[in-house]
Enzyme design. Structure first.
Site, PDB file in Angstrom:
ATOM      1  N   ASP A 139       2.165   2.661   3.346  1.00 39.49           N
ATOM      2  CA  ASP A 139       1.273   3.815   3.171  1.00 39.49           C
ATOM      3  C   ASP A 139       1.292   4.732   4.400  1.00 39.49           C
ATOM      4  O   ASP A 139       1.304   5.949   4.274  1.00 39.49           O
ATOM      5  CB  ASP A 139      -0.147   3.292   2.927  1.00 39.49           C
ATOM      6  CG  ASP A 139      -1.186   4.386   2.784  1.00 39.49           C
ATOM      7  OD1 ASP A 139      -1.095   5.170   1.820  1.00 39.49           O
ATOM      8  OD2 ASP A 139      -2.087   4.459   3.642  1.00 39.49           O
ATOM      9  N   THR A 163      -7.899  -2.215   2.026  1.00 33.88           N
ATOM     10  CA  THR A 163      -7.306  -3.127   1.040  1.00 33.88           C
ATOM     11  C   THR A 163      -7.814  -4.565   1.183  1.00 33.88           C
ATOM     12  O   THR A 163      -8.410  -5.100   0.237  1.00 33.88           O
ATOM     13  CB  THR A 163      -5.764  -3.046   1.076  1.00 33.88           C
ATOM     14  OG1 THR A 163      -5.372  -1.679   1.037  1.00 33.88           O
ATOM     15  CG2 THR A 163      -5.134  -3.804  -0.074  1.00 33.88           C
ATOM     16  N   GLU A 199      -0.825  -8.012   2.084  1.00 34.08           N
ATOM     17  CA  GLU A 199      -0.639  -6.566   2.011  1.00 34.08           C
ATOM     18  C   GLU A 199       0.418  -6.046   2.991  1.00 34.08           C
ATOM     19  O   GLU A 199       0.345  -6.314   4.193  1.00 34.08           O
ATOM     20  CB  GLU A 199      -1.953  -5.827   2.308  1.00 34.08           C
ATOM     21  CG  GLU A 199      -1.812  -4.325   2.022  1.00 34.08           C
ATOM     22  CD  GLU A 199      -2.873  -3.444   2.669  1.00 34.08           C
ATOM     23  OE1 GLU A 199      -3.546  -3.896   3.615  1.00 34.08           O
ATOM     24  OE2 GLU A 199      -3.015  -2.299   2.231  1.00 34.08           O
ATOM     25  N   HIS A 249      -1.420   2.732  -5.074  1.00 34.05           N
ATOM     26  CA  HIS A 249      -1.053   4.134  -5.399  1.00 34.05           C
ATOM     27  C   HIS A 249       0.238   4.417  -4.656  1.00 34.05           C
ATOM     28  O   HIS A 249       0.689   3.605  -3.851  1.00 34.05           O
ATOM     29  CB  HIS A 249      -2.151   5.098  -4.919  1.00 34.05           C
ATOM     30  CG  HIS A 249      -2.490   4.901  -3.467  1.00 34.05           C
ATOM     31  ND1 HIS A 249      -1.660   5.317  -2.443  1.00 34.05           N
ATOM     32  CD2 HIS A 249      -3.530   4.262  -2.863  1.00 34.05           C
ATOM     33  CE1 HIS A 249      -2.205   4.966  -1.281  1.00 34.05           C
ATOM     34  NE2 HIS A 249      -3.328   4.308  -1.505  1.00 34.05           N
ATOM     35  N   SER A 265      -7.176   3.832  -1.120  1.00 39.82           N
ATOM     36  CA  SER A 265      -6.914   2.387  -1.092  1.00 39.82           C
ATOM     37  C   SER A 265      -8.163   1.551  -1.341  1.00 39.82           C
ATOM     38  O   SER A 265      -8.061   0.413  -1.786  1.00 39.82           O
ATOM     39  CB  SER A 265      -6.295   1.993   0.248  1.00 39.82           C
ATOM     40  OG  SER A 265      -5.044   2.605   0.375  1.00 39.82           O
ATOM     41  N   HIS A 275       2.150   8.649   4.693  1.00 40.29           N
ATOM     42  CA  HIS A 275       1.241   9.670   5.235  1.00 40.29           C
ATOM     43  C   HIS A 275       1.917  10.474   6.342  1.00 40.29           C
ATOM     44  O   HIS A 275       1.704  11.676   6.469  1.00 40.29           O
ATOM     45  CB  HIS A 275      -0.030   9.017   5.800  1.00 40.29           C
ATOM     46  CG  HIS A 275      -1.035   8.638   4.760  1.00 40.29           C
ATOM     47  ND1 HIS A 275      -1.664   9.567   3.974  1.00 40.29           N
ATOM     48  CD2 HIS A 275      -1.518   7.422   4.377  1.00 40.29           C
ATOM     49  CE1 HIS A 275      -2.505   8.943   3.143  1.00 40.29           C
ATOM     50  NE2 HIS A 275      -2.414   7.641   3.367  1.00 40.29           N
ATOM     51  N   ASP A 328       0.850  -1.197   0.000  1.00 41.09           N
ATOM     52  CA  ASP A 328       0.000   0.000   0.000  1.00 41.09           C
ATOM     53  C   ASP A 328       0.888   1.249   0.000  1.00 41.09           C
ATOM     54  O   ASP A 328       1.763   1.397   0.842  1.00 41.09           O
ATOM     55  CB  ASP A 328      -0.913  -0.006   1.230  1.00 41.09           C
ATOM     56  CG  ASP A 328      -2.086   0.939   1.085  1.00 41.09           C
ATOM     57  OD1 ASP A 328      -1.888   2.081   0.627  1.00 41.09           O
ATOM     58  OD2 ASP A 328      -3.211   0.538   1.428  1.00 41.09           O
TER      59      ASP A 328
HETATM   60 MG    MG Z   1      -4.204  -0.710   2.670  1.00 42.60          MG
HETATM   61 ZN    ZN Z   2      -3.175   5.989   2.220  1.00 41.67          ZN
END
Ligand code: MG
Ligand code: ZN
Length: 377
Positions: free
Chosen positions: A262, A142, A257, A305, A89, A266, A48
């Protein structure tokens, strides 16, 4: 005449051998593929928030074998969602799980909030075994997009309700609080046990019987960060899931995952991002080691992404002359946003059907190609 023929055949052997040697020299770490064209199993690993700079970090800081280097095929996907240029996500995972472009926040539903069948649900119908492993809660966007169908990703208690009837045979991650001590005062744990799950909320087991189902809910929400001592949960859960699922003659579908790459993005926290990425690298290696031995498994690694607008930039310094300069010998990870970005995302594939992943295509192509390769279309 015969002499000429002999000379020609010697020449062609020399040319052919020379050619093979050159290819191997340039790509020393790629692994050999079997001749199978249709895989029995699919392992989809989603990092992610993992853009190309995040992947590149594994080459500068990875101590273990680089997993990305092992793939023979690399392609790129466009990730925009149905209503936004930059996806989240939920829409990103639903593109992979169900092959549709939907709105940000949608979990397994289309633009009209209508449920769409997922690849995991199709695999169940084909009598395959299925698994989900994540370092977030198992009800997070996800993994949720593979087994649940709800309007908004924030409805994690609603998503948890879908698990018992989902058919998922093995799941491991966090999210206990969405199953137990819920806001509606109910517990979904008895329902999981009724549905045939062996439930553990303390640790991963190492022996799994194919006639049973397994539920591991090992933290209240997300699993701990690598920086806070998560240890080998992700690679180990990946290995346990594969050992278990691969006992099934009809094959399996497994989604793994690396959820917190991610979260590091962030937080604009380069250390957080790096440690999560390197942990994900180890999980990919587990999947590839299995696929290499098994010969009948398609491994796909991609991301929904990029997060953070992460850049492997040079370190700004001040020289002895008092003037600023960029030190090209020292990388400082920098960020351009606290959110996601729209950059193209790499897709790495190995195994039967992996050559179908080429060029630049939409994220929904991941789903389309999985189905096409399996002959499920
Ligand atoms: Mg995720
Ligand atoms: Zn995110």
């Amino acid at each position: 005449m015969n002499l000429i023929k002999t000379l020609l055949s010697i020449l062609s052997v020399v040319l052919f051998t020379g050619c093979t040697t050159t290819v191997n020299k340039n790509e020393p770490e790629q692994i050999a593929q079997s001749a199978e064209t249709k895989p029995l199993n699919i392992i989809l690993l989603i990092g992610d928030g993992m853009g190309l700079s995040q992947v590149t970090a594994s080459f500068f800081w990875g101590e273990n074998q680089n997993a990305f280097q092992r793939f023979p095929h690399v392609s790129l996907i466009k990730t925009s969602s149905s209503r936004e240029k930059i996806t989240d996500s939920a829409a990103g995972a639903t593109a992979f799980s169900a092959g549709i472009k939907t709105y940000n926040g949608a979990i397994g539903v289309d633009d009209n909030i209508k449920p769409v069948e997922t690849v995991l649900e199709m695999a169940e119908k084909k009598l395959q075994k299925t698994g989900l492993v994540a370092t977030s809660s198992i009800t997070h966007a996800t993994p949720a997009s593979f087994f649940a169908h709800v309007e908004r990703r924030s409805m994690e208690e609603e998503i948890a309700k879908a698990m018992a009837g989902s058919g998922v045979d093995f799941f491991a991650g966090g999210g206990l609080k969405f199953f137990h001590h819920r806001s509606d005062q109910t517990s979904l744990l008895p329902g999981l046990i009724d549905a045939g799950y062996e439930l553990d909320t303390t640790s991963l087991g190492s022996q799994h019987d194919i006639s049973k189902k397994y539920a591991y809910l090992l933290d209240s929400t997300g699993m701990p960060r690598m920086l806070d001592g998560r240890g080998d949960f992700l690679p180990n859960a990946t290995k346990q899931a594969i050992d278990y699922l691969s006992q099934n003659e009809q094959g399996f579908f497994l989604m793994v995952e690396g959820s917190q790459i991610d979260w590091g993005g962030h937080g604009n926290n380069a250390e957080y991002l790096k440690t999560e990425l390197l942990d994900f690298n180890n999980a990919i290696n587990i999947a590839l080691d299995f696929a290499e031995k098994n010969g009948n498994t398609l491994v796909i690694v991609t991301a929904d992404h990029e997060t953070g607008g992460y850049t492997l930039s040079s370190t700004p310094k001040t020289g002895e002359n008092g003037l600023p300069y960029s030190d090209y010998n020292e990388i400082t990870g920098t960020f351009s946003t606290g959110g996601h970005s729209a950059t193209l995302i790499p897709v790495f594939t190995y195994g039967p059907g992996s050559e179908k992943f080429q060029g630049i295509y939409e994220n929904t192509g991941i789903f389309d190609k999985m189905l096409e390769i399996q002959g499920w279309k």
